[in-house]
Design a protein around this motif. Structure first.
Motif, PDB file in Angstrom:
ATOM      1  N   LEU A 162       0.836  -1.210   0.000  1.00  0.00           N
ATOM      2  CA  LEU A 162       0.000   0.000   0.000  1.00  0.00           C
ATOM      3  C   LEU A 162       0.869   1.258   0.000  1.00  0.00           C
ATOM      4  CD1 LEU A 162      -3.027   0.806   0.131  1.00  0.00           C
ATOM      5  CD2 LEU A 162      -2.692   1.156   2.569  1.00  0.00           C
ATOM      6  N   GLU A 163       1.988   1.214   0.718  1.00  0.00           N
ATOM      7  CA  GLU A 163       2.907   2.359   0.733  1.00  0.00           C
ATOM      8  C   GLU A 163       3.322   2.725  -0.687  1.00  0.00           C
ATOM      9  OE1 GLU A 163       6.151   1.102   3.227  1.00  0.00           O
ATOM     10  OE2 GLU A 163       5.503   2.368   4.872  1.00  0.00           O
ATOM     11  N   THR A 199       0.363   3.999  -2.872  1.00  0.00           N
ATOM     12  CA  THR A 199      -0.103   5.358  -2.594  1.00  0.00           C
ATOM     13  C   THR A 199       0.967   6.396  -2.911  1.00  0.00           C
ATOM     14  OG1 THR A 199       0.551   5.069  -0.289  1.00  0.00           O
ATOM     15  CG2 THR A 199      -1.771   4.753  -0.805  1.00  0.00           C
ATOM     16  N   PHE A 200       2.220   5.977  -2.961  1.00  0.00           N
ATOM     17  CA  PHE A 200       3.303   6.940  -3.182  1.00  0.00           C
ATOM     18  C   PHE A 200       3.352   7.398  -4.641  1.00  0.00           C
ATOM     19  CE2 PHE A 200       7.595   8.347  -3.970  1.00  0.00           C
ATOM     20  CZ  PHE A 200       7.894   9.073  -2.828  1.00  0.00           C
ATOM     21  N   ALA A 252       4.061   4.154   6.104  1.00  0.00           N
ATOM     22  CA  ALA A 252       3.738   5.529   5.762  1.00  0.00           C
ATOM     23  C   ALA A 252       3.110   5.520   4.384  1.00  0.00           C
ATOM     24  CB  ALA A 252       4.988   6.386   5.784  1.00  0.00           C
ATOM     25  N   ILE A 253       1.824   5.859   4.296  1.00  0.00           N
ATOM     26  CA  ILE A 253       1.192   5.879   2.979  1.00  0.00           C
ATOM     27  C   ILE A 253       1.116   7.314   2.481  1.00  0.00           C
ATOM     28  CG2 ILE A 253      -0.118   3.757   3.366  1.00  0.00           C
ATOM     29  CD1 ILE A 253      -2.598   5.554   3.706  1.00  0.00           C
ATOM     30  N   GLY A 254       0.995   7.441   1.173  1.00  0.00           N
ATOM     31  CA  GLY A 254       0.966   8.753   0.559  1.00  0.00           C
ATOM     32  C   GLY A 254       2.362   9.346   0.530  1.00  0.00           C
ATOM     33  N   ARG A 255       2.437  10.606   0.124  1.00  0.00           N
ATOM     34  CA  ARG A 255       3.756  11.243   0.122  1.00  0.00           C
ATOM     35  C   ARG A 255       3.613  12.732   0.353  1.00  0.00           C
ATOM     36  NH1 ARG A 255       5.436  11.712  -6.249  1.00  0.00           N
ATOM     37  NH2 ARG A 255       3.320  11.637  -6.981  1.00  0.00           N
ATOM     38  N   ASP A 302       0.777  14.671   2.183  1.00  0.00           N
ATOM     39  CA  ASP A 302      -0.295  13.697   2.402  1.00  0.00           C
ATOM     40  C   ASP A 302       0.166  12.455   3.150  1.00  0.00           C
ATOM     41  OD1 ASP A 302      -2.042  15.284   0.940  1.00  0.00           O
ATOM     42  OD2 ASP A 302      -1.247  14.506  -0.939  1.00  0.00           O
TER      43      ASP A 302
END
Lengths: 203, 679
Positions: free
Chosen positions: A80-81, A84-85, B168-171, B174
């Motif tokens: 998921l990391e 989503t990145f 850690a999701i997103g960047r 976010d």
């Protein structure tokens, strides 16, 4: 930011109940796994996610993330990391044709803002939305890395370059009518060769 | 060794360390958030910036290795300015809610903002807000406070290594710290992220809005919920224990503790026995005075033949209780006593057969590992993570073999689920492997040692270990104990020396004994004990035994007395008294003294007298924190029969293993929430 619009995990009613690689993709996935050392097989996570996304009509459902995590024997959160990145992975459904318009400086200077608003009007879709017939979805993205051929639009896995409003119009028409479209430059130049005619005239 | 200059002063430091470590050893404080000695280097908070000669930018000292002649400045104008800048950036999205934050008063961000920050912010835009995550009954989240140091993420990945991890999701802006789809953090060491979090993003749910750190009385002691004997600090306020924190002890628990150690404290005050009770003819427990109780015990014991009296000691008793109990029983010539309610196997008077011979630190030196019937992740999470770290330091070479199917936090090669699969160790592939292994580690779990064929498993493993062991300075043959009082009790000889055939419990169930004296022993099956057996229960908590007991004597709990505990390595440790015993409750040895007086037996004048007498025969208990190493003795070869019984752990529910944790509300919440795990 509109960029995050396809990065939210889709609602449960949109999520498919199952996901697994089909026969062809399974072969491909095994091939990709072979590229990496056995104890570093999680390195193949990005191509595997891409395959999964293409197989699932351009977006990654929860089941696909769980499938890839069990395929690589890594925790789900690690997949998921990654998903989503990177902006290339979509976590909620997109249209059959997912149009991504590059709006970073070189494209912007060559008129990408006009192309984006033109697409919005023509397809009747907001940035970050999906059209009612679920044929098109539109998004604004950061640099697609082909600035020499700016402005660029990415539709599903392909780049369409050297666009202006006319060629964009034609491109969208052709695609929606299921006509074969030339991938790459739409102005007739080969690759990113110098634009001889216009350049010479001005000199 | 290399020479470096810190603030123009020369220092000799070890090769290969980082600048922040060098500064630390030189006594120069460098502020940091993401850097933590026990975790990998992330370098993302930028708080540890220092000036280095020949570099026109400040460098992150946590990620910069030292080099010969390096010149570091930790207090120059550039550094001060850099710290101020970083601090201002970190505080951009951090809410100003210190007054209502549980971390307030012991917050790294608060302290360092005071010491290194500017005190003002030029940020006028909207602040970011992040939805809080529900991570289960132990960890409270307030994710807007998170500064993305990723300590918790690295901890869950590197130390805990459970299936459910943080990430850690997103960047960019976010970025959010969460588990996959907000699953609860259900691993046995999850509470440590609370200590790691440098801000108030992850705090303790049970300790929510309870106290401020400066109000608390801090008592340094040791943990008794498992046999590891972790070093802990108990924080209390007016006789109430409010929280438990780890202390750094490199030899035992590094700086981690398990969730049971950390959160089971609320069980100490629940369901306490504080009066004497006697069951009347109608089967009701009636309160009695101490004199009457002593009288009735006196009558009971003196009118019963000593061969018809049995005694059992509990799993979490201190050495003093066990020694005084043993003395009392010995002087009354009662021989049928034992500390093993689970009939676990050991070789009498052979100390190596029940302790962790390699010592916990020895795990770091080992070069292969064999687990026999132990779910080490549940039985001793601290050891399990230590093995995991050893494995991660060289994943290619460190091989772990397991007999018994368990869900562990490191990859194992499964030899089979039954005890007969131990024979697979003798396969050529494995023999070849062990030829190269100089320091093999054998860990025999209590699951295996409680099986019917435990003696055969033990002998087989011992023979095999002796066959493959090479260096004489290494003893890697270990038995993993799971209860804090067990090693001490065995050291003191609290077992039936004549009747070692492990049949005492069976005889109790068969009704061979008229009187059964239990000293906080709750783990036997009370339904199986015949009704005619008279049960005396001498304990601190109203647990399983109380429902069946005919006579109840209260005693002080482990936080209410100072006691010697021997941990699984055979290391005697002393626990401290956190508070006074609750009203009307005396120490176990104190009550036994009174009982002894009624029999005209010898008594202890005080605790020191008791200890002196104890050290007389058990000298090693007096050497606190020193491990007496034991040598392996050859076992007699006998015909070995390994059964096809499935190996199981002796702990089915990690959160409830003794009377205190069974009475803890937090622990019962955990076992409900994580029942998927405990099924």
């Amino acid at each position: 930011m509109s960029q995050t619009s396809f990065k939210k995990i889709a609602e449960d009613n949109m999520q498919p109940k199952e996901f697994s690689f089909d026969k062809e993709n399974m072969q491909l996935a095994k091939k990709i796994l072979k590229i990496y050392p056995k104890n570093y097989k999680e390195s193949s996570i990005m191509p595997l996610l891409s395959i999964a996304q293409i197989q699932n009509n351009g977006w990654l459902p929860k089941k696909a993330i769980e499938y890839v995590s069990s395929f690589l024997e890594i925790p789900e959160i690690k997949v998921l990391e990654i998903a989503t990145f990177y902006s290339m992975y979509n976590l909620s459904p997109v249209g059959k044709f997912h149009i991504e318009v590059c709006t970073t400086s070189p494209c912007m200077l060559r008129g990408s803002d006009d192309i984006l608003s033109f697409c919005e009007k023509k397809l009747n879709v907001q940035i970050g939305g999906v059209s009612k017939d679920k044929l098109f979805s539109l998004n604004r993205v950061e640099c697609l890395g082909a600035c020499v051929n700016a402005p660029i639009v990415k539709i599903n896995e392909n780049y369409y370059e050297d666009l202006d409003l006319n060629t964009t119009d034609k491109l969208i028409n052709d695609i929606s009518n299921n006509k074969k479209v030339k991938i790459g430059s739409q102005s007739g130049r080969k690759g990113s060769e110098p634009r001889k005619s216009s350049y010479d005239k001005k000199r | 060794m290399v020479q470096i200059f810190i603030d123009d002063k020369p220092f000799e430091v070890e090769d290969g360390i980082t600048v922040i470590q060098a500064c630390e050893s030189a006594g120069v404080e460098i502020p940091r958030f993401c850097y933590h000695e026990k975790l990998s280097i992330a370098g993302n908070c930028r708080m540890c910036l220092v000036e280095m000669e020949n570099s026109n930018k400040p460098v992150a000292s946590c990620a910069m290795p030292v080099a010969e002649g390096m010149k570091i400045k930790t207090n120059s104008e550039m550094v001060v300015k850099a710290r101020k800048g970083v601090m201002e950036f970190l505080l951009i999205n951090h809410p100003l809610d210190c007054p209502i934050c549980d971390q307030g008063g012991e917050c790294d961000l608060q302290d360092q903002a005071m010491a290194y920050g500017t005190g003002i912010s030029r940020f006028v835009e909207e602040k970011r807000a992040v939805k809080d995550k529900n991570l289960g009954p132990l960890i409270k989240t307030h994710m807007t406070r998170c500064i993305h140091c990723t300590r918790c993420v690295r901890f869950s990945e590197e130390i805990a290594g459970n299936e459910t991890q943080l990430g850690a999701i997103g960047r960019g802006e976010d970025t959010e710290i969460t588990t996959y789809l907000e699953e609860a953090m259900d691993f046995e060491m999850s509470g440590n992220v609370i200590d790691l979090c440098p801000v108030g993003a992850l705090t303790s749910k049970p300790y929510e809005f309870v106290a401020r750190p400066w109000e608390l009385k801090k008592t340094e002691t040791i943990d008794v919920f498992d046999a590891v004997g972790s070093s802990i600090r108990i924080d209390s306020k007016s006789d109430k224990i409010l929280r438990v924190l780890p202390r750094i002890n490199e030899e035992i628990n590094d700086e981690w503790i398990s969730d049971k150690t950390r959160f089971a404290y609320d069980g100490i005050n629940n369901q306490r026995i504080d009066r004497f009770y006697l069951r009347n003819s109608e089967g009701k427990l009636i309160e009695e005075s101490e004199e009457n109780i002593i009288k009735s015990i006196h009558n009971l014991l003196s009118n019963t033949n000593s061969s018809q009296i049995a005694a059992l000691a509990g799993n979490t008793l201190d050495c003093e209780s066990i020694f005084s109990f043993k003395k009392f029983l010995d002087e009354l010539k009662i021989e049928n006593y034992d500390c093993r309610q689970d009939d676990s196997f050991f070789v009498p008077s052979q100390r190596f057969s029940y302790i962790f011979n390699s010592t916990i630190k020895g795990i770091d030196d080992s070069d292969s590992c064999v687990l026999v019937g132990t779910d080490i992740k549940k039985e001793a999470p601290i050891l399990s993570s230590r093995i995991r770290q050893r494995f991660l330091s060289s994943p290619k070479n460190y091989k772990i073999l397991s007999i018994g199917k368990f869900n562990l936090n490191f990859p194992v090669e499964l030899l089979g689920g039954t005890s007969s699969s131990i024979k697979k160790l003798n396969e050529k592939k494995n023999l070849d492997f062990f030829k190269k292994s100089k320091k093999p580690l054998f860990i025999l779990g209590q699951g295996a040692m409680c099986q019917a064929d435990a003696a055969d498993i033990f002998t087989y493993c011992l023979n095999f270990y002796q066959k493959i062991s090479k260096s004489s300075g290494w003893n890697g043959f270990n038995v993993l104990q799971t209860f804090s009082g067990r090693v001490g009790a065995l050291d003191l000889g609290f077992y039936n020396k004549k009747n070692i055939s492990r049949s005492l419990i069976k005889q109790i169930y068969d009704g061979k004994f008229k009187v059964l004296y239990l000293m906080s022993a709750d783990e036997i099956n009370f339904d199986k004990i015949p009704k005619k057996t008279f049960i005396i229960y001498h304990g601190h908590h109203g647990d399983k035994a109380v429902k069946r007991a005919d006579l109840i004597i209260p005693m002080s709990c482990f936080t209410e007395k100072e006691g010697i505990y021997v941990n699984l390595e055979g290391r005697p440790q002393i626990s401290s008294q956190v508070k006074f015993p609750i009203d009307g409750v005396s120490h176990s040895w104190d009550f036994l003294n009174k009982l002894s007086k009624s029999f005209n037996l010898s008594v202890f004048t005080d605790l020191n007298d008791l200890r002196e007498k104890m050290f007389l025969n058990h000298e090693h208990l007096g050497y606190i924190n020193e491990i007496k190493l034991s040598k392996i003795n050859k076992s007699k070869h006998s015909k070995l029969k390994l059964s096809n019984q499935e190996m199981k752990s002796n702990i089915s529910n990690f959160y409830m293993t003794d009377s205190v944790s069974r009475n803890s509300q937090i622990m019962s919440k955990c076992s409900l929430a994580f029942s998927k795990e405990t099924k």
